[in-house]
Design an enzyme around this catalytic site. Sequence first.
Site, PDB file in Angstrom:
ATOM      1  N   LYS A  13      -7.816   2.683   1.427  1.00  0.00           N
ATOM      2  CA  LYS A  13      -6.402   2.289   1.824  1.00  0.00           C
ATOM      3  C   LYS A  13      -5.968   2.240   3.453  1.00  0.00           C
ATOM      4  O   LYS A  13      -6.562   2.400   4.073  1.00  0.00           O
ATOM      5  CB  LYS A  13      -5.344   3.395   1.075  1.00  0.00           C
ATOM      6  N   TYR A  53      -1.694  -2.363  -9.182  1.00  0.00           N
ATOM      7  CA  TYR A  53      -1.117  -1.334  -9.682  1.00  0.00           C
ATOM      8  C   TYR A  53      -0.169  -1.306 -11.051  1.00  0.00           C
ATOM      9  O   TYR A  53       0.875  -0.543 -11.460  1.00  0.00           O
ATOM     10  CB  TYR A  53      -0.347  -0.493  -8.642  1.00  0.00           C
ATOM     11  N   PHE A  61       7.394   6.522  -8.292  1.00  0.00           N
ATOM     12  CA  PHE A  61       6.888   6.220  -6.742  1.00  0.00           C
ATOM     13  C   PHE A  61       6.398   5.100  -6.693  1.00  0.00           C
ATOM     14  O   PHE A  61       5.610   4.791  -5.620  1.00  0.00           O
ATOM     15  CB  PHE A  61       5.518   7.565  -6.452  1.00  0.00           C
ATOM     16  N   ARG A  89     -15.160   8.371  -8.822  1.00  0.00           N
ATOM     17  CA  ARG A  89     -13.938   9.165  -8.888  1.00  0.00           C
ATOM     18  C   ARG A  89     -14.113  10.610  -8.596  1.00  0.00           C
ATOM     19  O   ARG A  89     -13.422  11.429  -7.790  1.00  0.00           O
ATOM     20  CB  ARG A  89     -13.225   9.251 -10.216  1.00  0.00           C
ATOM     21  N   THR A  95      -6.407  13.001  -7.450  1.00  0.00           N
ATOM     22  CA  THR A  95      -5.223  12.316  -6.949  1.00  0.00           C
ATOM     23  C   THR A  95      -4.422  12.794  -5.716  1.00  0.00           C
ATOM     24  O   THR A  95      -4.228  12.210  -4.761  1.00  0.00           O
ATOM     25  CB  THR A  95      -4.555  11.613  -8.264  1.00  0.00           C
ATOM     26  N   ARG A 106     -10.923  12.695  -0.314  1.00  0.00           N
ATOM     27  CA  ARG A 106      -9.705  13.364  -0.293  1.00  0.00           C
ATOM     28  C   ARG A 106      -9.530  14.800   0.221  1.00  0.00           C
ATOM     29  O   ARG A 106      -8.464  15.357   0.879  1.00  0.00           O
ATOM     30  CB  ARG A 106      -8.863  13.089  -1.511  1.00  0.00           C
ATOM     31  N   ASN A 116      -3.351   9.166   0.536  1.00  0.00           N
ATOM     32  CA  ASN A 116      -4.668   9.803  -0.059  1.00  0.00           C
ATOM     33  C   ASN A 116      -5.611   8.760   0.056  1.00  0.00           C
ATOM     34  O   ASN A 116      -6.738   9.193  -0.223  1.00  0.00           O
ATOM     35  CB  ASN A 116      -4.404  10.135  -1.567  1.00  0.00           C
ATOM     36  N   HIS A 119      -8.995   4.589  -2.913  1.00  0.00           N
ATOM     37  CA  HIS A 119      -8.880   4.145  -4.185  1.00  0.00           C
ATOM     38  C   HIS A 119     -10.001   4.018  -5.045  1.00  0.00           C
ATOM     39  O   HIS A 119     -11.174   3.631  -4.383  1.00  0.00           O
ATOM     40  CB  HIS A 119      -8.180   2.803  -4.574  1.00  0.00           C
ATOM     41  N   GLU A 130     -10.366  -4.887 -11.844  1.00  0.00           N
ATOM     42  CA  GLU A 130      -9.833  -4.967 -10.300  1.00  0.00           C
ATOM     43  C   GLU A 130     -10.874  -5.763  -9.571  1.00  0.00           C
ATOM     44  O   GLU A 130     -10.306  -6.259  -8.420  1.00  0.00           O
ATOM     45  CB  GLU A 130     -10.198  -3.492 -10.030  1.00  0.00           C
TER      46      GLU A 130
HETATM   47  N1  UDP Z   1       0.955   7.979  -6.255  1.00  0.00           N
HETATM   48  C1  UDP Z   1       1.878   8.613  -5.634  1.00  0.00           C
HETATM   49  N2  UDP Z   1       2.663   9.785  -6.169  1.00  0.00           N
HETATM   50  C2  UDP Z   1       2.139  10.080  -7.609  1.00  0.00           C
HETATM   51  C3  UDP Z   1       1.311   9.734  -8.157  1.00  0.00           C
HETATM   52  C4  UDP Z   1       0.394   8.860  -7.492  1.00  0.00           C
HETATM   53  O1  UDP Z   1       2.159   8.202  -4.541  1.00  0.00           O
HETATM   54  O2  UDP Z   1       2.858  11.274  -7.997  1.00  0.00           O
HETATM   55  C5  UDP Z   1      -0.017   7.341  -5.664  1.00  0.00           C
HETATM   56  C6  UDP Z   1      -1.286   7.693  -5.020  1.00  0.00           C
HETATM   57  O3  UDP Z   1      -1.515   7.268  -3.714  1.00  0.00           O
HETATM   58  C7  UDP Z   1      -2.335   7.423  -6.002  1.00  0.00           C
HETATM   59  C8  UDP Z   1      -1.823   5.984  -6.438  1.00  0.00           C
HETATM   60  O4  UDP Z   1      -0.254   6.458  -6.700  1.00  0.00           O
HETATM   61  O5  UDP Z   1      -3.884   7.210  -5.552  1.00  0.00           O
HETATM   62  C9  UDP Z   1      -2.330   5.601  -7.841  1.00  0.00           C
HETATM   63  O6  UDP Z   1      -1.998   6.816  -8.793  1.00  0.00           O
HETATM   64  P1  UDP Z   1      -3.036   7.109 -10.007  1.00  0.00           P
HETATM   65  O7  UDP Z   1      -2.385   8.038 -11.014  1.00  0.00           O
HETATM   66  O8  UDP Z   1      -3.820   5.785 -10.472  1.00  0.00           O
HETATM   67  O9  UDP Z   1      -4.044   8.044  -8.877  1.00  0.00           O
HETATM   68  P2  UDP Z   1      -5.421   7.518  -8.611  1.00  0.00           P
HETATM   69  O10 UDP Z   1      -6.155   6.498  -9.665  1.00  0.00           O
HETATM   70  O11 UDP Z   1      -5.250   6.900  -7.044  1.00  0.00           O
HETATM   71  O12 UDP Z   1      -6.354   8.877  -8.450  1.00  0.00           O
HETATM   72 MG    MG Z   2      -5.535   4.880 -10.528  1.00  0.00          MG
END
Ligand code: UDP
Ligand code: MG
Length: 152
Positions: A13, A53, A61, A89, A95, A106, A116, A119, A130
């Site tokens: 990111k 997204y 958010f 992952r 996350t 992370r 964070n 992705h 994707e």
């Molecule tokens: N995110 C955020 N606040 C939250 C949850 C997610 O800012 O409460 C952001 C964070 O950068 C995250 C992205 O949104 O990586 C996508 O969310 P997702 O639940 O898909 O998490 P990921 O798959 O990236 O772990």
């Molecule tokens: Mg995700």
Amino acid sequence: MASIKERTYIMVKPDGVQRGLVGNIIARFEGRGFKLIALKLVHATPEHLEKHYADLKGKPFFPGLIKYMALGPVVAMVWEGLDAVKTGRVMLGATNPLASAPGTIRGDFALAVGRNICHGSDSVENAEKEIALWFPEGVVQHELTLSTWVFE
Ligand code: UDP
Ligand code: MG
């Protein structure tokens, strides 16, 4: 059974790029034995990021997430190998970085969920979507000679 041809979409990111973590993140995937089959630096538009997204549209958010992701270029990558989606992952960590184990990307480099740094696709189906969104031009087919030493 997990496939050695499984593909995942991994993205550094904008904060990861600005903080100089691109090499470290690539090194982790290379070192683990995954094969790099696509890579580019791209400053994505908000419209493109909203597609990426789309599943999160409506979350409180979401607007902040799109702004964050459009702050600067990202490094878009496709990595291939055994159980690439799930293992990717695990390598990223949770996350929310406060819940990410040390040793994960992370868990080693981030503190805030909204910064964070990386992705990773969460399912094989989403990985395919994707990859098609970020690499409409396709990926590179090639063989690594080390495959014999990484896979049985
Ligand atoms: N995110 C955020 N606040 C939250 C949850 C997610 O800012 O409460 C952001 C964070 O950068 C995250 C992205 O949104 O990586 C996508 O969310 P997702 O639940 O898909 O998490 P990921 O798959 O990236 O772990
Ligand atoms: Mg995700």
